[in-house]
Design a protein around this motif. Sequence first.
Motif, PDB file in Angstrom:
ATOM      1  N   PHE A  24       0.672  -0.912  -0.192  1.00 37.22           N
ATOM      2  CA  PHE A  24      -0.176  -0.066   0.604  1.00 37.22           C
ATOM      3  C   PHE A  24       0.641   1.199  -0.054  1.00 37.22           C
ATOM      4  N   THR A  25       1.994   1.727   0.921  1.00 37.61           N
ATOM      5  CA  THR A  25       2.578   1.984   0.805  1.00 37.61           C
ATOM      6  C   THR A  25       3.337   2.840  -0.580  1.00 37.61           C
ATOM      7  N   LYS A  26       3.847   1.392  -0.817  1.00 40.42           N
ATOM      8  CA  LYS A  26       4.592   1.520  -2.347  1.00 40.42           C
ATOM      9  C   LYS A  26       2.877   2.197  -3.409  1.00 40.42           C
ATOM     10  N   GLU A  27       2.253   1.785  -3.203  1.00 40.16           N
ATOM     11  CA  GLU A  27       0.893   2.649  -4.495  1.00 40.16           C
ATOM     12  C   GLU A  27       0.839   3.424  -3.728  1.00 40.16           C
ATOM     13  N   ILE A  28       0.265   4.264  -2.701  1.00 41.73           N
ATOM     14  CA  ILE A  28      -0.251   5.139  -2.013  1.00 41.73           C
ATOM     15  C   ILE A  28       1.481   6.528  -2.733  1.00 41.73           C
ATOM     16  N   MET A  29       2.445   6.292  -3.154  1.00 41.36           N
ATOM     17  CA  MET A  29       3.468   6.796  -3.577  1.00 41.36           C
ATOM     18  C   MET A  29       3.896   7.339  -4.705  1.00 41.36           C
ATOM     19  N   THR A  30       3.733   5.829  -5.363  1.00 37.75           N
ATOM     20  CA  THR A  30       3.209   6.611  -6.786  1.00 37.75           C
ATOM     21  C   THR A  30       2.526   6.850  -7.556  1.00 37.75           C
ATOM     22  N   LYS A  31       1.158   6.905  -6.563  1.00 35.75           N
ATOM     23  CA  LYS A  31      -0.120   7.817  -7.171  1.00 35.75           C
ATOM     24  C   LYS A  31       0.324   9.124  -7.016  1.00 35.75           C
ATOM     25  N   MET A  32       0.875   9.831  -5.204  1.00 41.52           N
ATOM     26  CA  MET A  32       1.570  10.851  -5.412  1.00 41.52           C
ATOM     27  C   MET A  32       2.286  11.351  -6.246  1.00 41.52           C
ATOM     28  N   ASP A  33       3.376  10.472  -7.114  1.00 43.75           N
ATOM     29  CA  ASP A  33       4.399  11.012  -7.989  1.00 43.75           C
ATOM     30  C   ASP A  33       4.300  11.591  -8.926  1.00 43.75           C
ATOM     31  N   SER A  34       2.892  10.912  -9.389  1.00 39.36           N
ATOM     32  CA  SER A  34       1.899  11.105 -10.527  1.00 39.36           C
ATOM     33  C   SER A  34       0.831  12.255 -10.851  1.00 39.36           C
ATOM     34  N   GLY A  35       1.004  12.652  -9.574  1.00 36.44           N
ATOM     35  CA  GLY A  35       0.306  14.190  -9.444  1.00 36.44           C
ATOM     36  C   GLY A  35      -1.106  13.244  -8.575  1.00 36.44           C
TER      37      GLY A  35
END
Length: 320
Positions: A24-35
């Motif tokens: 989940f942590t990976k998923e949320i940081m990936t989403k934030m990186d993509s805006g």
Amino acid sequence: ILKDYEDTDRRKNVIKTYFNAVSFTKEIMTKMDSGEKVSTKNAKRIVFSLADIILEEEQFLMDLTAIKDFDEYTFHHCVNVSILSMTMGQKIELNRKELLELGFAALFHDIGKTYIPQEILNKPGDLTEDDWVIMKKHSYLGTIAILKMKKPEKALIRNAIVALEHHIYNDLSGYPKLRNTDEIDFYSKIVTIVDSYDAMTASRVYSRTPFPPDKALGIMVENSHHYDPHLLRLFINMVGVFPVGSLVYLDSGEMGIVCKNDLPDHDRPEALIIVNATGEKADGFMVNLNEKNSSGKYVKNIVKTLDPNKYGINLAQYLL
């Protein structure tokens, strides 16, 4: 036999919850990186599940934080810091609401690294001075990112403060430099201690050689002015003088991995023997270093700690 099955099922559930949190942590940081806008709903659910396990299976969940050879350091680090911070919170008897707030803030403390260029985060060699200038920006970048999340509620404000302050020490050294600040937030003090320990004991891209757990604690004690003295003492008591995952050499000539240290005598943990006195690989049997002989003397003693990396020992193989 039934107890063994129940123990196995519980361990599987703890492992599943841990890796779900990492995913989940990976998923949320990936989403934030993509805006993308990020909801805190699922993050809270993850923290709730970790908190529940801390209440029931604290020791085994802490064991998982000792395994440092996973890829994707940042995601595991965030989860480890959340787990160890909540375990500290439980020791000082924070209520359920406070415990979850602390775990939530700890999980997001490094969220600003999402905005640090990958070539710096994954740089195989030492970071240059210019690299460090950029790396240090992750504190306030994380604060901004958290405040931009959906529904900026009170808990998110606390998260933002911890993200900003987790590299500011108790003596106000560290970074970033803040004006008109006499003291950092209480949750930040906890996260700073846990973050320092987990980072020092992990093999990061820009720090290939991790410190053995006991050496990391020694460095923290030498630099105790950086940390709240009461919280540092609590943390050391919590992880033990020889934390889980420490590779120890005994006066019997055996080598073992510390697997349990929640015993009254913190410098006498239980260890899994993996190399016998003749230097051969052992099947793996537990010894309690609190055990005494008929004369009242300890049967076995720790002589020194060793670096598992030098011996090619995979802690995950034993601790999982």
